[in-house]
Write a protein that holds these residues in place. Structure first.
Motif, PDB file in Angstrom:
ATOM      1  N   GLU A 748       6.887 106.478  42.476  1.00 27.88           N
ATOM      2  CA  GLU A 748       6.670 105.825  41.186  1.00 27.88           C
ATOM      3  C   GLU A 748       5.405 104.970  41.111  1.00 27.88           C
ATOM      4  O   GLU A 748       5.104 104.162  41.998  1.00 27.88           O
ATOM      5  CB  GLU A 748       7.870 104.949  40.807  1.00 27.88           C
ATOM      6  N   SER A 771       7.778 109.635  37.794  1.00 26.56           N
ATOM      7  CA  SER A 771       8.348 110.023  36.502  1.00 26.56           C
ATOM      8  C   SER A 771       7.514 109.528  35.332  1.00 26.56           C
ATOM      9  O   SER A 771       7.807 109.859  34.183  1.00 26.56           O
ATOM     10  CB  SER A 771       9.775 109.480  36.386  1.00 26.56           C
ATOM     11  N   ARG A 772       6.463 108.714  35.642  1.00 31.22           N
ATOM     12  CA  ARG A 772       5.690 108.114  34.544  1.00 31.22           C
ATOM     13  C   ARG A 772       4.187 108.371  34.668  1.00 31.22           C
ATOM     14  O   ARG A 772       3.394 107.764  33.954  1.00 31.22           O
ATOM     15  CB  ARG A 772       5.957 106.618  34.504  1.00 31.22           C
ATOM     16  N   THR A 797       6.090 115.219  39.141  1.00 42.99           N
ATOM     17  CA  THR A 797       5.230 114.255  38.450  1.00 42.99           C
ATOM     18  C   THR A 797       5.205 114.525  36.958  1.00 42.99           C
ATOM     19  O   THR A 797       5.214 115.680  36.518  1.00 42.99           O
ATOM     20  CB  THR A 797       3.788 114.325  38.994  1.00 42.99           C
ATOM     21  N   ALA A 798       5.127 113.451  36.197  1.00 42.69           N
ATOM     22  CA  ALA A 798       5.023 113.572  34.744  1.00 42.69           C
ATOM     23  C   ALA A 798       3.606 113.908  34.313  1.00 42.69           C
ATOM     24  O   ALA A 798       3.395 114.355  33.185  1.00 42.69           O
ATOM     25  CB  ALA A 798       5.472 112.271  34.084  1.00 42.69           C
ATOM     26  N   THR A 853      15.651 111.885  40.387  1.00 35.23           N
ATOM     27  CA  THR A 853      15.850 110.707  39.545  1.00 35.23           C
ATOM     28  C   THR A 853      14.902 109.604  39.955  1.00 35.23           C
ATOM     29  O   THR A 853      14.562 109.481  41.146  1.00 35.23           O
ATOM     30  CB  THR A 853      17.301 110.209  39.668  1.00 35.23           C
ATOM     31  N   PRO A 854      14.464 108.766  39.041  1.00 42.64           N
ATOM     32  CA  PRO A 854      13.551 107.671  39.416  1.00 42.64           C
ATOM     33  C   PRO A 854      14.193 106.620  40.308  1.00 42.64           C
ATOM     34  O   PRO A 854      13.480 105.889  40.991  1.00 42.64           O
ATOM     35  CB  PRO A 854      13.155 107.062  38.058  1.00 42.64           C
TER      36      PRO A 854
END
Length: 925
Positions: A748, A771-772, A797-798, A853-854
């Motif tokens: 993250e 995730s961001r 990765t987002a 999941t984050p």
């Protein structure tokens, strides 16, 4: 009575001489503190002898004076075996007369200006048999005081002046820089590789000059090689007059009533000097040099001799030189019996034209330019090459003619092939009585610096005779060839167990500072539990490989806690080695302090182990760090530490690239909740020489760590990646070093990428989850990506998964075996083959992976059964340690895309001793 009257003065003089002798003392010193004390108390007749070793000193002023028959002598017991290391502007500033400095090895740094600054009344100094390496202007001399006085009768004899690399400075780069003074003798010195860094465009350097009204200076039997181990820039050989001096600092003795156009040099003399490979400048430059004598010099691959301005009147005879003798801007050079090889003296303008062309070019990489700009650059490069070749022809220097006379002049071999144009072709009235090797001349003399009629004079033999190991040690390569990593031991396994201590010493918050100062190799200092309100200062604390020093707190129960204080780093390191610190808690308490710091003025620390530390609450700002190295550091081990709530977790190196971090092992750490980087290793410029600093290619290993910026990460312009690694030196030791980064969890980053790197990097068997935002980028930062291997990683990765740009095409880049779940999995340059990777959009992470999941305590990127089974064979890479193991450090039994083996239905977890050893509630940790 008459006898008595005659005898009393004689008796008085005799007694006074005996008294002076009786006060003189000789002493041997073996460390810096002893040397400082000896220098502080030195008086006439003293001899201070340095035992072999390394001496780190502050800047020192020497005001005492010796006497003609009782000088103050500072010498090495074994010539060259005592090394004085400095990064000060000036190491020794000498005001006193009759100092003799003999046989020392002065080692500077990128910031070192002067080894010796000789001023005012420092007459009759004798500087002999020393080496001065890596200084801007190793010997500086000028007047001081009111009225200004200048040092006279100084001898610089049989010294070596050399710089490992061009100097990145705005200051003058002239190893012998003399302003004013009378009767200096500069003889039998070896001067090589003196230059400004390439980007210091328009800056000339000179091997040596006297200027500012200097009188009767003698340059005799010196060897200058402007370009020896490195090339580039504008390098002048020897000069009477230099670049000129301000009238305010002139030595006006004997110059009459001149005002602005005073002679820079009067009655100077240059004889028997050999000046090689100054390809863009004159070998000898005379600037307002009145009544100069230039005789029996040999100048090769330089633009001859320039005599400039009306104040210059020179007799120039019996020299051999490439190029010509140019009487420029009204200068006068009465030339007789010289052998020149160039036709047009004004051809020395050609390098100036080249330089101006270079200044107009961009420093952008060629591959990043549009096609028409690349074509333009190609044409300009061709023009530069043509101008350089023209300068080498008979129009300019005419270097080819030397090949008819000498065996190998380009290599400094001046043995004769054909001497009929040179032997006995000089003057009958020449008053130069000897040659470069000290052999007697006979009339008519031979042309140039060597009297071939007198016998053999081989440069290599003569340099070895003059300078011994101080010279021969310079002939070994400073830039090792790239290693064959398939044959080199890789993936260092540093044992957790250490030798049994020789002494176990107990300490508590009241007495630990006294006990630290007394530590000896093999000691184990055990700190009791409790709160330690002052810092832990490890200055000049040195163990040995066989007997390291260990400082530890309790392994269990109540900890030993060091509380930070404003303005005081909690653990402060300086010139320490083979020290282990473990089982301590460092609490920053939000103060203006850092956790562990190798201080900038500490110069170095090596073989330092930091393990089982808790470092927390150094978060007053993003610039406050958990672990920092601000000086050269090598062979550090940073393992099993929990670092959290910090401005920047690990910051290894300095922003200007001057503090290399070499051969480190960083493993099993958890670094979380940092405002800035979890960790950064700064880029490295050319490395300073230091005692014991590695010169062979090394690896820095970063493995089995947790890098998480899920919380507290700075945003906008303060946002930073979890991990950034900068480039290695672009030349010299270290340029073949590499990073091995494997088995890490990058977790993250809401405002930046998880990873950024350049240089030589291998990333494999890692997990990347963001995730961001994006995953990783390999890009130009301070240099370009070179050898890059991105293998068998799992990325969710987002943003973009893997991005590679500006990679050097002369190196290998591989992206293979990765599993990428991202809206834009791969964005790489076209030359990289990306066929052997598994790519899918972000939503496919759910059916393919157990729990994408984050939440760190639930994150599990292990593949579901049969989800990432690989049927394609991928090209092997056999020089990366543990590539055959997966993220858990377990053998790969099944061909699987990504970081995990995937042979078992559920994640079996990490092998014992792999990953942070403390409870984190994290399946992938």
């Amino acid at each position: 009575m008459d006898v008595l009257r005659i005898s009393l003065p004689v008796l008085t003089l005799t007694l006074s001489l005996l008294a002076g002798v009786s006060h003189a003392k000789s002493q041997e010193v073996q460390d810096a503190s002893d040397l400082r004390e000896a220098l502080r108390n030195a008086t006439a007749g003293d001899t201070i002898t340095l035992l072999p070793g390394d001496y780190f000193l502050p800047s020192i002023t020497l005001r005492q004076s010796g006497e003609r028959d009782a000088p103050i002598v500072l010498e090495s017991l074994i010539p060259g075996a005592a090394r004085i290391w400095t990064d000060h502007t000036t190491q020794f500033k000498i005001y006193g007369a009759h100092w003799h400095i003999i046989g020392l090895d002065f080692q500077g740094s990128r910031n070192a200006n002067h080894a010796l600054h000789i001023v005012q009344d420092a007459d009759h100094a004798r500087i002999e048999g020393n080496r001065f390496q890596n200084f801007h202007a190793a010997i500086k001399a000028n007047g001081e005081g009111d009225p200004r006085t200048f040092p006279d009768h100084v001898q610089l004899t049989r010294n070596i002046f050399i710089n490992d690399y061009p100097r990145d400075t705005r200051s003058s780069v002239v190893p012998i820089d003399i302003i004013g003074g009378q009767d200096w003798r500069i003889t039998e010195n070896f001067i090589a590789d003196i230059a400004h860094a390439p980007h210091r465009v328009g800056r000339n350097t000179s091997a040596a000059f006297v200027t500012g009204g200097a009188q009767r200076a003698i340059f005799d039997r010196n060897l200058v090689i402007c370009e020896w181990h490195h090339t580039g820039g504008h390098r002048v050989g020897l000069s009477l007059g230099g670049g000129g001096s301000s009238p305010a600092i002139f030595d006006r003795r004997g110059l009459g009533n001149c005002d602005t156009d005073c002679p820079e040099s009067l009655n100077g003399r240059m004889t028997n000097n050999i000046i090689l490979n100054c390809p863009k400048e004159p070998g000898i430059y005379l600037n307002r040099a009145s009544k100069a004598l230039i005789a029996n010099n040999t100048i090769y691959n330089a633009f001859g001799i320039q005599a400039r301005f009306p104040e210059t009147q020179a007799r120039v005879f019996d020299n051999i030189l490439t190029g010509n003798i140019w009487e420029r801007d009204g200068g006068e050079a009465k030339a007789e019996d010289n052998k020149t090889t160039g036709w047009l003296a004004q051809a020395s303008y050609l390098p100036v034209i080249q330089s101006r062309i270079q200044q107009g070019q961009s420093d952008s990489p060629t591959q990043a330019l549009a096609w028409h700009k690349r074509l333009s650059r190609t044409m300009i490069n061709g023009l530069e090459t043509s101008l350089e070749r023209l300068g080498d022809t008979a129009v300019g220097k005419g270097v080819g003619r030397f090949d008819r006379w000498f065996l190998a002049p380009q290599a400094g071999d001046l043995r004769l092939l054909n001497g009929q144009d040179l032997v006995a072709q000089g003057s009958w009235t020449n008053d130069v009585t000897h040659d470069f090797c000290g052999q007697e001349r006979s009339n008519p003399v031979d042309l140039g610096a060597i009297e071939y009629k007198a016998g053999e004079c081989d440069l290599m033999t003569e340099l070895q005779r003059r300078h011994g190991p101080l010279f021969t040690s310079l002939t070994t390569p400073k830039d090792p060839a790239p290693p064959d990593w398939t044959r080199v031991h890789s993936g260092k396994e540093k044992p957790l167990a250490q030798p049994l201590p020789r002494r176990v010493i107990q300490a508590n918050p009241d007495n630990y500072r006294d006990k630290i100062r007394a530590l000896q190799p093999g000691d184990h200092l055990q700190l009791s539990s409790g709160t330690y309100p002052r810092n832990l200062r490890l200055q000049n604390i040195k163990g040995t490989p066989e007997a390291p020093i260990v400082i530890s707190g309790p392994e269990s129960g109540e900890p030993a806690i060091f509380e930070a204080r404003d303005g005081e780093n909690t653990i402060s390191l300086s010139r320490s080695a083979h020290v282990t610190v473990r089982h301590l808690t460092l609490d920053g308490r939000g103060r203006n302090a850092a956790g562990v710091v190798l201080e900038r003025n500490g110069r170095y620390a090596h073989h330092i182990t930091l393990e089982h530390l808790t470092i927390r609450n150094y978060d007053a700002s993003q610039g406050h760090t958990g672990i920092t190295t601000r000086a050269s550091a090598w062979d550090w081990t940073i393992r099993n530490n929990h670092i959290h709530d910090i401005g920047t977790g690990l910051y290894l190196g300095r922003p200007d690239g001057s503090a290399p971090f070499i051969g480190g092992l960083i493993e099993n750490n958890a670094i979380r909740r940092t405002l800035g980087y979890n960790m950064q290793i700064k880029h490295q410029d050319v490395r300073d020489r230091l005692p014991g600093i590695p010169t062979e290619p090394r690896e820095t290993i970063i493995r089995h760590n947790l890098f998480s910026k899920a919380e507290r990460a700075s945003s906008d312009s303060s946002a930073r990646p979890n991990l950034l690694v900068g480039h290695w030196p672009t030349e010299g030791p270290g340029r073949h070093d590499r990073y091995l980064i494997y088995g890490n969890l990058f977790h993250e980053n809401p405002h930046e990428r998880l990873f950024q790197g350049e240089g030589n990097v291998a990333l494999y068997n890692n997990l990347f989850f963001n995730s961001r935002g994006p995953g990783l980028i390999i890009m130009r930062h301070n240099d370009v990506p070179k050898a890059v291997y991105i293998l068998q990683n799992t990325l969710v990765t987002a943003g973009t998964g893997i991005h590679i740009t500006h990679a050097d095409p002369d190196y290998t880049q591989k992206v293979t075996g990765n599993a990428l779940f991202s809206p834009n999995p791969l964005q790489v340059i076209a030359s990289i083959d990306t066929e052997h990777n598994f790519t899918a959009s972000l939503e496919y992470a759910v059916p393919y992976l157990h729990n994408a999941t984050p939440r760190l305590e639930q994150l599990d990127l292990y593949p579901r059964p049969d989800a990432l089974v690989r049927t394609k064979a991928i090209p092997p890479v056999d020089h990366l340690p543990h590539l055959d193991l997966d993220y858990n450090h377990r053998p790969r039994e099944q061909a699987t895309w990504g970081a995990f083996d995937g042979a078992k239905p559920r994640n079996p977890g990490r092998e014992t001793s792999i990953g942070p050893p403390f409870k984190l509630d994290c399946p992938n940790c």
